[in-house]
Design an enzyme around this catalytic site. Structure first.
Site, short mmCIF file in Angstrom:
data_model
loop_
_atom_site.label_atom_id
_atom_site.label_comp_id
_atom_site.label_asym_id
_atom_site.label_seq_id
_atom_site.Cartn_x
_atom_site.Cartn_y
_atom_site.Cartn_z
N LYS A 22 0.83 -1.21 0.00
CA LYS A 22 0.00 0.00 0.00
C LYS A 22 0.86 1.26 0.00
O LYS A 22 0.63 2.18 -0.78
CB LYS A 22 -0.91 0.00 1.23
CG LYS A 22 -1.61 1.32 1.47
CD LYS A 22 -2.40 1.35 2.75
CE LYS A 22 -1.60 1.62 3.99
NZ LYS A 22 -1.31 3.03 4.30
N ASN A 23 1.85 1.31 0.87
CA ASN A 23 2.62 2.56 1.01
C ASN A 23 3.49 2.84 -0.22
O ASN A 23 3.76 4.00 -0.53
CB ASN A 23 3.46 2.53 2.29
CG ASN A 23 2.58 2.72 3.52
OD1 ASN A 23 1.41 3.08 3.40
ND2 ASN A 23 3.13 2.44 4.69
N CYS A 117 -3.24 12.85 13.16
CA CYS A 117 -3.97 11.61 12.90
C CYS A 117 -3.90 10.75 14.15
O CYS A 117 -3.31 11.16 15.14
CB CYS A 117 -3.41 10.88 11.69
SG CYS A 117 -1.91 10.04 12.05
N ARG A 122 1.62 14.66 13.01
CA ARG A 122 2.47 14.27 11.88
C ARG A 122 2.82 15.48 11.03
O ARG A 122 2.18 15.76 10.03
CB ARG A 122 1.80 13.16 11.07
CG ARG A 122 1.72 11.90 11.88
CD ARG A 122 0.99 10.79 11.20
NE ARG A 122 1.76 10.09 10.21
CZ ARG A 122 1.32 8.99 9.59
NH1 ARG A 122 0.13 8.50 9.89
NH2 ARG A 122 2.05 8.39 8.69
N ASP A 305 5.15 0.29 12.05
CA ASP A 305 3.89 -0.29 11.56
C ASP A 305 3.73 -1.75 11.98
O ASP A 305 2.68 -2.35 11.71
CB ASP A 305 3.81 -0.18 10.03
CG ASP A 305 3.50 1.24 9.58
OD1 ASP A 305 3.25 2.11 10.44
OD2 ASP A 305 3.50 1.48 8.36
N ARG A 397 -8.62 0.14 5.35
CA ARG A 397 -7.78 1.10 4.64
C ARG A 397 -6.55 0.43 4.04
O ARG A 397 -6.03 0.88 3.02
CB ARG A 397 -7.30 2.19 5.60
CG ARG A 397 -8.31 3.25 5.92
CD ARG A 397 -7.68 4.30 6.80
NE ARG A 397 -6.31 4.54 6.34
CZ ARG A 397 -5.32 5.00 7.10
NH1 ARG A 397 -5.54 5.29 8.35
NH2 ARG A 397 -4.12 5.18 6.61
#
Ligand code: UD1
Length: 430
Positions: A22-23, A117, A122, A305, A397
């Site tokens: 995803k990133n 967030c 951030r 993460d 997500r």
């Protein structure tokens, strides 16, 4: 509101295919607008963040053609608008990659300033510092970042903090600046390398991605390409810890084992067997796991993460573990939820002290953010009895077909949309 209902206790056993990262995809999709030619991207994960970014891109005039759920063709020759709507940035912070991409190509971008967030404040000061050093005038007006330049020129940029987002964003703008730019103290994450490889496949001249110094010779034009995205190392790591916590045996396929080294090292340390293949890893946990200490760090250190996934696993390990979060300040919210399942945890500042218990018990908990949500699913799979996970929209997500993949490994998990559906599933499994 959708929820997961989970009956824990089954070891996860079998094989699972990992989706595209995803990133990496977020950076690559944004970078794809930097050419007027058609770009085809393969191994795109079919997750909410990616679909929102594609919508944001369509809203500024990018033509997006979905070839399949994992493949997209895009043409950005007719971008009429360099201004991105707040609606998108609210849903997905990484739409800020459009600043670097638009600024590089059109020398102008107007993108809303992302707010804080769930995992902490951030800032994006380093991104903006980089754009300024490349010659852009950056102003913040009415909640928008406006970056504009007559010409972007070369620069020597030192990043004060190692930042994935700043490295990628500045690299994109510099790819189409005049002259030779050097970025120092860069993030070395695999997705930084993937975005650089993608840009190079479009004709950019970027060297050193994956080390802490990236050197970029700007080009005037980029061309079309066809590019497959790397596998998602965080999704892979999540399944590796799910195997460990449930005392399972899982072959995690379509991965690059080198990207998983920090995760693999911790799993070995706590007593799992990890077998590496060319593009798969097998994790086997046959006994109660042991404790360890872990501190999150930029790549190749242990990823922030993956912090919640190891945290929930250690809640069942023998002994006391110390988990230190050094990247984001607010990433222990899941600990209160874990305590509701019977874990013995204490958070002091950026440290969590976890004393393993023999068993966790099912409870109703809420996903506080994407990775912590996935970690609570692991906890529920390892716990005795039935758990309900609320706010799974966070999990969606970033995890493609999470419950389907878990079910194929023997998990009893159901996504439900109402109290009635939940009761029906609970009756069926009780
Ligand atoms: C990316 C990942 C996210 C991951 C994080 C760290 C994406 C879309 N997201 O987020 O999943 O958790 O890397 O691996 O790829 N910082 C500043 N100023 C800045 C930018 C960052 O001080 O301008 C600080 C942050 O507050 C944080 C640290 O730098 O403490 C690292 O953040 P960064 O690597 O930028 O994270 P993201 O790119 O936002």
């Amino acid at each position: 509101m959708e929820q997961y209902i989970i009956r824990g206790g089954n070891p996860l056993v079998g094989e699972v295919e990992i989706s595209g990262a995803k990133n990496a995809a977020l950076g690559i999709l944004a970078a794809a607008i930097m050419t007027d030619d058609t770009v085809q991207i393969e191994n795109l994960p079919n997750v909410r963040d990616i679909n929102v970014l594609l919508e944001a891109m369509e809203s500024i005039g990018v033509e997006v053609e979905r070839l399949s759920s994992h493949s997209v063709r895009m043409n950005s020759a007719h971008i009429g608008e360099v201004s991105v709507d707040y609606e998108y940035i609210k849903k997905i912070r990484a739409s800020y990659y459009l600043i670097g991409a638009l600024l590089g190509k059109y020398k102008r971008a107007k993108v809303p300033l992302p707010g804080g967030c769930n995992i902490g404040s951030r800032p994006i000061d380093l991104h903006l510092k980089g754009f300024k050093l490349l010659g852009a005038k950056v102003t913040i007006r009415n909640g928008f970042i406006i970056a504009e330049a007559e010409h972007l020129h070369s620069a020597h940029i030192f990043l004060d903090t190692v930042s994935v987002g700043a490295t990628i964003n500045i690299m994109m703008a510099a790819a189409m600046a005049e002259g030779y730019t050097v970025i120092e103290n860069c993030a070395r994450e695999p997705h930084v390398v993937d975005v650089a490889n993608f840009l190079n496949s479009m004709g950019a001249n970027i060297k050193g991605a994956g080390t802490d110094v990236i050197r970029i010779r700007g080009v005037q034009k980029l061309h079309g390409t066809e590019y497959p995205i790397i596998p998602d190392q965080i999704e892979a790591g999540t399944f590796m810890f799910a195997a460990a916590a449930t005392k399972g045996d899982v072959m995690v396929k379509n991965v690059i084992p080198k990207h998983l080294e920090a995760t693999t090292a911790k799993l070995l340390e706590i007593g799992c067997e990890v077998e590496e293949f060319d593009n798969a890893v097998r994790v086997v946990a046959s006994k109660r796991l042991g404790s360890t200490n872990v501190k999150t760090l930029p790549y190749p250190g242990y990823p922030t993460d993956m912090q919640p996934q190891i945290g929930v696993t250690l809640a069942l390990a023998k002994g006391t573990s110390i988990v230190t979060e050094s990247i984001f300040e607010n990433r222990f919210k899941y600990m209160d939820e874990l305590a509701r399942m019977g874990a013995n945890v204490r958070v002091e500042g950026n440290t969590a002290i976890i004393t393993g218990v023999e068993k966790l018990e099912g409870a109703r908990v809420s996903a506080p953010d994407l990775r912590a949500g996935a970690a609570l699913v692991i906890a529920a799979l390892a716990a005795e009895g039935i758990s309900t996970i609320d706010d799974i929209v966070y999990i969606q997500r970033g995890y493609e077909e999470f419950e389907e993949k878990l079910k194929s490994l023997g998990a009893e998990i159901e996504r439900v949309n109402s109290e009635k559906e939940a009761q029906k599933f609970i009756l069926r499994i009780s």
